[in-house]
Design a protein around this motif. Structure first.
Motif, PDB file in Angstrom:
ATOM      1  N   ASN A  59       0.937  -0.893  -0.097  1.00 28.02           N
ATOM      2  CA  ASN A  59      -0.138   0.343  -0.025  1.00 28.02           C
ATOM      3  C   ASN A  59       1.078   0.816   0.048  1.00 28.02           C
ATOM      4  O   ASN A  59       1.920   1.374   1.092  1.00 28.02           O
ATOM      5  CB  ASN A  59      -0.618  -0.031   1.006  1.00 28.02           C
ATOM      6  N   THR A 116      -1.371   4.591   2.695  1.00 25.48           N
ATOM      7  CA  THR A 116      -1.011   4.265   4.999  1.00 25.48           C
ATOM      8  C   THR A 116       0.117   3.427   4.486  1.00 25.48           C
ATOM      9  O   THR A 116       0.121   2.124   3.631  1.00 25.48           O
ATOM     10  CB  THR A 116      -1.942   4.112   5.015  1.00 25.48           C
ATOM     11  N   LEU A 141       2.055   2.265   8.339  1.00 23.24           N
ATOM     12  CA  LEU A 141       2.256   3.164  10.082  1.00 23.24           C
ATOM     13  C   LEU A 141       1.246   4.053   8.366  1.00 23.24           C
ATOM     14  O   LEU A 141       0.098   3.884   7.733  1.00 23.24           O
ATOM     15  CB  LEU A 141       3.093   4.469   8.951  1.00 23.24           C
ATOM     16  N   THR A 142      -0.077   4.982   9.645  1.00 20.42           N
ATOM     17  CA  THR A 142      -0.743   5.655   9.329  1.00 20.42           C
ATOM     18  C   THR A 142      -0.943   6.942  10.259  1.00 20.42           C
ATOM     19  O   THR A 142      -0.810   6.910  10.752  1.00 20.42           O
ATOM     20  CB  THR A 142      -2.385   5.017   9.636  1.00 20.42           C
ATOM     21  N   PRO A 143      -1.436   7.666   9.476  1.00 19.29           N
ATOM     22  CA  PRO A 143      -1.412   9.317  10.214  1.00 19.29           C
ATOM     23  C   PRO A 143      -2.777   9.525  11.075  1.00 19.29           C
ATOM     24  O   PRO A 143      -3.931   8.769  10.381  1.00 19.29           O
ATOM     25  CB  PRO A 143      -1.776   9.993   8.932  1.00 19.29           C
ATOM     26  N   ILE A 183       2.050  10.326  13.977  1.00 18.55           N
ATOM     27  CA  ILE A 183       2.532   9.004  12.872  1.00 18.55           C
ATOM     28  C   ILE A 183       2.236   7.613  13.687  1.00 18.55           C
ATOM     29  O   ILE A 183       2.924   7.976  15.073  1.00 18.55           O
ATOM     30  CB  ILE A 183       3.445   8.997  12.302  1.00 18.55           C
ATOM     31  N   TYR A 215      -3.841   0.067  17.366  1.00 22.96           N
ATOM     32  CA  TYR A 215      -3.146   1.347  16.236  1.00 22.96           C
ATOM     33  C   TYR A 215      -2.076   1.601  17.764  1.00 22.96           C
ATOM     34  O   TYR A 215      -3.025   1.954  18.840  1.00 22.96           O
ATOM     35  CB  TYR A 215      -3.596   2.780  16.605  1.00 22.96           C
ATOM     36  N   GLU A 231     -10.978   1.554   5.929  1.00 19.06           N
ATOM     37  CA  GLU A 231     -10.084   1.589   5.070  1.00 19.06           C
ATOM     38  C   GLU A 231      -9.532   2.116   3.452  1.00 19.06           C
ATOM     39  O   GLU A 231     -10.473   2.157   3.047  1.00 19.06           O
ATOM     40  CB  GLU A 231      -8.635   0.822   4.962  1.00 19.06           C
ATOM     41  N   GLU A 279      -7.768   2.111   0.129  1.00 17.64           N
ATOM     42  CA  GLU A 279      -6.168   1.184  -0.004  1.00 17.64           C
ATOM     43  C   GLU A 279      -5.841   1.677  -1.343  1.00 17.64           C
ATOM     44  O   GLU A 279      -7.490   1.722  -2.763  1.00 17.64           O
ATOM     45  CB  GLU A 279      -5.843  -0.897  -0.265  1.00 17.64           C
TER      46      GLU A 279
END
Length: 146
Positions: free
Chosen positions: A3, A6, A27-29, A42, A78, A138, A140
């Motif tokens: 992906n 993210t 990793l995602t904001p 992050i 998370y 999500e 993607e």
């Protein structure tokens, strides 16, 4: 799948003709607002889902491998932020667990492009958050790794 929106990877394994299990990490904001100020962190995450694909009307009855519309269950976590603004007191999503039900679409094209979108609702709880109803989902965009 790799992906690019993210940064992360997702593995999908066929369980039966129309059912698959997924596991993803990356990793995602995450977003927070305090005193009319916006903050972004992050955070690493892990996510797993069980998907039941169903054929679309007016499209061939056969489901392409890992491509179609689906309903499913999702659960994820998370972890604490890797990079955040020191002025932000608390990110409620950090160190939190969620689970829920979702509806989604996934397309894997011959060119190797992967597209997925899922939306739903569920429950979340964590270090900085009491048990509450949350939105899950999500988006993607990436590449299929074979």
């Amino acid at each position: 799948n790799l992906n690019i929106l993210t940064p992360g990877v997702m593995f999908e394994k066929k369980v039966s003709d129309n059912i698959s299990a997924t596991f993803g990490a990356g990793l995602t904001p995450l977003y927070s607002q305090e005193n009319q100020t916006d903050y972004v962190s992050i955070n690493p995450f892990i996510r797993t889902s069980l998907r039941n694909y169903y054929p679309r009307k007016r499209v061939k009855k056969d489901l392409n491998p890992n491509s179609g519309n689906y309903i499913g269950l999702v659960a994820g976590y998370y972890f604490d932020s890797l990079a955040k603004n020191a002025d932000a007191a608390v990110f409620t999503q950090s160190n939190s667990f969620y689970m829920g039900a979702l509806w989604g679409i996934q397309r894997n094209y011959k060119s190797g492009i992967h597209f997925g979108l899922s939306l739903g609702s569920g429950f979340g709880t964590g270090e900085n958050m009491d048990l509450k109803i949350i939105g899950v989902g999500e988006f993607e965009l990436g590449f299929v790794l074979k």
